[in-house]
Design a protein around this motif. Structure first.
Motif, mmCIF file in Angstrom:
data_model
loop_
_atom_site.group_PDB
_atom_site.id
_atom_site.type_symbol
_atom_site.label_atom_id
_atom_site.label_comp_id
_atom_site.label_asym_id
_atom_site.label_seq_id
_atom_site.Cartn_x
_atom_site.Cartn_y
_atom_site.Cartn_z
ATOM 1 N N ILE A 717 0.850 -1.195 0.000
ATOM 2 C CA ILE A 717 0.000 0.000 0.000
ATOM 3 C C ILE A 717 0.886 1.246 0.000
ATOM 4 N N PHE A 718 0.659 2.113 -0.973
ATOM 5 C CA PHE A 718 1.412 3.361 -1.101
ATOM 6 C C PHE A 718 0.513 4.504 -0.637
ATOM 7 N N PRO A 719 0.781 5.073 0.554
ATOM 8 C CA PRO A 719 -0.090 6.124 1.093
ATOM 9 C C PRO A 719 -0.156 7.356 0.196
ATOM 10 N N ILE A 720 -1.324 8.004 0.221
ATOM 11 C CA ILE A 720 -1.550 9.231 -0.544
ATOM 12 C C ILE A 720 -1.831 10.366 0.426
ATOM 13 N N GLU A 721 -1.202 11.507 0.200
ATOM 14 C CA GLU A 721 -1.479 12.682 1.033
ATOM 15 C C GLU A 721 -1.770 13.881 0.134
ATOM 16 N N LYS A 722 -2.806 14.607 0.464
ATOM 17 C CA LYS A 722 -3.126 15.822 -0.275
ATOM 18 C C LYS A 722 -2.185 16.942 0.147
ATOM 19 N N LYS A 723 -1.706 17.704 -0.836
ATOM 20 C CA LYS A 723 -0.921 18.908 -0.562
ATOM 21 C C LYS A 723 -1.748 20.114 -1.008
ATOM 22 N N TYR A 724 -1.113 21.181 -1.417
ATOM 23 C CA TYR A 724 -1.819 22.392 -1.796
ATOM 24 C C TYR A 724 -2.497 22.251 -3.161
ATOM 25 N N ASN A 725 -3.687 22.850 -3.293
ATOM 26 C CA ASN A 725 -4.420 22.882 -4.555
ATOM 27 C C ASN A 725 -4.664 21.491 -5.142
ATOM 28 N N CYS A 726 -4.919 20.546 -4.265
ATOM 29 C CA CYS A 726 -5.174 19.162 -4.675
ATOM 30 C C CYS A 726 -3.991 18.500 -5.373
ATOM 31 N N ILE A 727 -2.806 19.074 -5.239
ATOM 32 C CA ILE A 727 -1.592 18.328 -5.581
ATOM 33 C C ILE A 727 -1.510 17.183 -4.578
ATOM 34 N N THR A 728 -1.071 16.006 -5.038
ATOM 35 C CA THR A 728 -0.951 14.896 -4.107
ATOM 36 C C THR A 728 0.466 14.344 -4.111
ATOM 37 N N GLU A 729 0.841 13.808 -2.957
ATOM 38 C CA GLU A 729 2.088 13.066 -2.860
ATOM 39 C C GLU A 729 1.757 11.603 -2.593
ATOM 40 N N ILE A 730 2.434 10.728 -3.303
ATOM 41 C CA ILE A 730 2.303 9.294 -3.080
ATOM 42 C C ILE A 730 3.589 8.828 -2.415
ATOM 43 N N TYR A 731 3.441 8.102 -1.304
ATOM 44 C CA TYR A 731 4.597 7.711 -0.500
ATOM 45 C C TYR A 731 4.966 6.260 -0.746
ATOM 46 N N ASN A 732 6.216 5.938 -0.459
ATOM 47 C CA ASN A 732 6.665 4.553 -0.572
ATOM 48 C C ASN A 732 5.843 3.670 0.376
ATOM 49 N N SER A 733 5.694 2.422 0.013
ATOM 50 C CA SER A 733 4.855 1.515 0.795
ATOM 51 C C SER A 733 5.480 1.143 2.139
ATOM 52 N N LYS A 734 6.782 1.290 2.255
ATOM 53 C CA LYS A 734 7.478 0.965 3.501
ATOM 54 C C LYS A 734 8.206 2.189 4.038
ATOM 55 N N LYS A 735 8.240 2.285 5.361
ATOM 56 C CA LYS A 735 8.981 3.377 5.990
ATOM 57 C C LYS A 735 10.477 3.094 5.911
#
Length: 806
Positions: A717-735
């Motif tokens: 699972i690759f987490p998704i986080e909203k940034k400014y103006n609905c730009i999103t960042e997708i994170y690596n599945s592992k810390k």
């Protein structure tokens, strides 16, 4: 008169280069065997590159060479030799990603033009302004910029602007994609991208443990191909000079088709365009077409979620299928030829094949026409009514190959020739910019049987077929009653054209700088990195007020805060809790020019003196603040590292793509050097919102308030986080978890170790902070051992610390 624009074509091979030039490209971009962002194209070795430069310059086409990857320290000597070779060989410009490479070239080769690659992640006018201040001549804009952004850039900057107008799109901001790198070690920043964006994913709600299958297809990160044919006038009017076609990994036929079509369009700007036929000419190479962010297309208008591959164009419908004979009968809406390729798109996976046998009314034929019902071999079962697409057109490919099989370029030339009695024949040729005079050494004979005429001379000197020249003007000074064999006239023509070609191909007269021993001079900065000097200091990054409060209560010193919208509340919370450390706002890389002004005013009003920056434009925009360089600036060598030292940065965060060996080989000041040591690392930054597209919501749908991620085929699972103006960042599945290697990192020159928190609870944050603090002091307690075991059990990675990148 100079053109107002340049049509720039890709050349992944010599055949593709010929296809580009013969179909009307004004410039080509290509790569050598190393240092280019398309490692798996054929590319050019040094001898081929010289041939390519000569071929292009003779025909009036510019050559830009890609050095658009990050360069490691141990590669710099080889890179310097290569740059010197490109300089002396007559390359028109370098396309550069690495700020270290840029500063090296700018200082040692001040007259060598530099184009900033799209890999430099240019997103704002401030980015362009800063790069312009470094002496670059052109900036390739990020694909996320809009036509309005470009208009402003043209008004406020003086550099040439280059924009992609056609071809494959990266879903992530170029230069900010680490997904391929972290999944399999193949780095997009090093030209080895494995294209994880073209794989299947399912949107996943982490909080509810729910999957959200997409009705539009499972390729959630796969964009359509860019095409802007009907918008050429708007793009040029906005101020774009270089119109760039993507495709160094594509075939020569693709290059021929795209250059040919866009050339046709550019010549007809202002007139009526046959868009249907133009689109059809290109549709044999496409994933579906979009105008992209350039013209505000989002969601399913942007994405090719049903299939990540070539979709071709609509051919017809299935009439019936004979399972036993594996024969498909279809009604044709377009012509079909033997050796064409067919595809039937399906959500569960498209099926296709080559037409090896084509039948019409029971007879084997070579082709069938639109409106006919034909039968072809096809091993996949299909249902009546299914749509069939053509993904390869044999006849069209042959036609495209013919466009660059022969010489189509016609450079107008004028020739003067003097043929006088008892005198040496003198001739001259000019293309308007270059002039060649030729004293032939030939003296004409008196005519005995046949007198030489101007028509004879015209016939002999006008035979320029097979060359890129066309005789348009001939001036003859001819005495009567003279004779000259035609072979001599032909020889004069050949000599004139060869000498003119020599002048045209030797566009620059450049002397090697390496032979002069030129190099960048600066003091060594490295300290004794034995692990004892200064130890390791922790920094912390958080994106919410609850996490901020937890960190403040831990008594930490340095704290990065990622949510500028609640920064004021965060500062007030710090004062309320008596926080003595420093809260440092993170300036996100895609924050717009307008927002930059707003946030700068707010940060000043809050009396803060330090910012963490992620983009080149932030350097000058926040010049009155103390600056910390974030890992998004892709710092992997001494030259890029020293760029930030020389600009008085307080701290410099190294790229997470560096391994321990690479870090150790750098000349680091531990007191100014930081890495990410814990937490999720963003592997994509995208203007496309996966969540709203799958759930069919509009902008600001707020669905990202719940924890969402992308579930891949192996359950990661690759987490998704909203940034400014609905730009999103997708994170690596592992810390990432590097605490057990902290002594090695300190010895390598690291002084600061960042803990990057994303969705941890305040309780989890405190446990992780204590673990790191006590581990460094050698005072681990039972609670810390348990925390470490839980982190490992949940799945973690050491990133590139041991393995490195390709």
């Amino acid at each position: 008169m100079d053109k107002k624009y340049e049509l720039l074509a890709p050349a992944g091979s010599f055949e593709s280069l010929k296809a580009a030039v013969q179909n009307g490209a004004d410039a080509v971009y290509l790569g050598g065997k190393n240092f280019g962002a398309r490692k798996f194209a054929q590319n050019f070795d040094n001898s081929q590159l010289i041939q390519a430069i000569e071929y292009c310059h003779i025909r009036g086409v510019k050559v830009f060479v890609t050095l658009n990857t990050l360069v490691l320290n141990n590669e710099f000597d080889k890179l310097k030799e290569y740059i010197d070779f490109l300089y002396t060989s007559g390359v028109d410009a370098l396309i550069v990603q690495d700020i270290g490479v840029l500063t090296y070239v700018r200082e040692i080769y001040p007259d060598f033009k530099i184009h900033c690659s799209t890999q430099m992640s240019v997103q704002t006018v401030e980015d362009i302004k800063y790069l312009e201040s470094l002496g670059v001549s052109r900036v390739v804009l990020g694909r996320e910029m809009t036509i309005e952004d470009i208009k402003r850039a043209k008004r406020e900057t003086g550099v040439e602007l280059e924009v992609f107008i056609h071809g494959a799109l990266c879903i992530s901001i170029s230069g900010q994609c680490l997904m391929s790198s972290f999944i399999g070690g193949r780095s997009g920043n090093r030209g080895s991208c494995a294209q994880p964006c073209r794989q299947k994913y399912i949107l996943y709600n982490v909080d509810k443990n729910e999957k959200y299958p997409s009705a539009k297809g499972d390729y959630l990160l796969s964009p359509k191909d860019l095409w802007t044919i009907e918008e050429m006038q708007k793009i040029i009017d906005a101020g774009v000079y270089s119109l760039k076609i993507e495709g160094r990994m594509k075939s020569p036929e693709y290059v021929a088709a795209t250059v040919r079509v866009y050339n046709k369009v550019l010549r007809q700007i202002g007139g009526d365009l046959d868009l249907e036929n133009l689109e059809k000419e290109l549709k044999v190479f496409n994933r579906g077409f979009t105008k992209g962010h350039l013209f505000g297309e989002t969601g399913s208008k942007l994405m090719s979620m049903l299939s990540p591959g070539n979709q071709g164009y609509y051919l017809g419908k299935v009439v019936k299928y004979d399972r036993k004979r594996e024969k498909l009968t279809l009604f044709l809406e377009e012509d079909l030829n033997q050796n064409d390729e067919l595809q039937i798109p399906r959500k569960e996976g498209s099926v296709g094949g080559r037409v090896e046998k084509l039948e019409l009314e029971g007879k084997v034929v070579k082709n069938c026409s639109k409106g006919q019902v034909c039968t072809v071999n096809f091993k996949h079962y299909c249902k009546p009514g299914e749509l069939v697409f053509k993904t390869y057109d044999e006849k069209r490919m042959k036609e495209l190959r013919e466009t660059f099989a022969n010489e189509n370029v016609e450079i107008p030339v004028s020739i003067e020739i003097s043929i006088k009695k008892d005198r040496e024949i003198i001739s001259m040729i000019t293309d308007g910019n270059h002039t060649v005079e030729f004293s032939t050494g030939i003296i004409p004979e008196p005519a005995i049987n046949k007198e030489l005429t101007e028509e004879d001379i015209q016939k002999g000197l006008g035979k320029t077929g097979g060359t890129p020249y066309k005789l348009v003007n001939l001036k003859v000074d001819l005495d009567p009653c003279l004779s000259l064999p035609m072979k001599e006239i032909n020889g004069i023509r050949r000599e004139l054209l060869e000498r003119l070609s020599e002048k045209r191909k030797n566009k620059y007269q450049r002397e090697s700088k390496l032979k002069l021993g030129l190099t960048l001079n600066r003091e060594k900065t490295k300290k004794e990195n034995d692990g004892k000097n200064g130890g390791l200091k922790l920094t912390f990054s958080i994106n919410n007020l609850e996490g901020l409060k937890a960190l403040i209560e831990m008594g930490v010193d340095a704290l990065y805060y990622r949510d500028l919208e609640t920064l004021g509340k965060g500062i007030a919370l710090g004062k309320e809790l008596g926080f003595k450390g420093k809260i440092i706002p993170e300036i996100f890389k895609t924050v717009t020019d307008k927002e930059l002004k707003k946030y700068k005013a707010m940060i000043k009003a809050l009396d803060l003196d330090t910012v963490l920056i992620q983009s080149y434009g932030h350097i000058s925009f926040f010049e009155e603040f103390n600056l910390i360089a974030d890992f998004t600036l892709n710092i992997v060598n001494d030259y890029s590292y020293n760029f930030y030292l020389d600009n008085n940065f307080n701290r410099i965060t190294l790229s997470p793509e560096l391994n321990l060996t690479g870090i150790s080989k750098m000349d680091l000041d531990r007191n100014k050097t930081e890495i990410l040591g814990y937490g999720y690392i963003p592997v994509m930054t995208t203007k496309h919102c996966v969540i709203s597209t799958v759930l069919e919501k509009g902008k600001n749908c707020q669905m990202c308030r719940e924890r969402m991620g992308l579930l891949d085929k192996i359950g990661e699972i690759f987490p998704i986080e909203k940034k400014y103006n609905c730009i999103t960042e997708i994170y690596n599945s592992k810390k990432i978890l590097l605490i057990e290697d902290w002594k090695k990192l300190v010895k390598a020159g690291i002084g600061y170790f960042r803990l990057n928190f994303l969705d941890e609870s305040p309780r989890e944050i405190k446990k992780i902070v204590l673990l790191h603090q006590r581990f460094i002091k050698g005072q681990m307690e039972e609670e810390d051992i348990s925390t470490l075991q839980k982190l490992k059990k949940a799945g973690f990675t050491k990133g590139h610390l041991n393995r490195g990148i390709e």
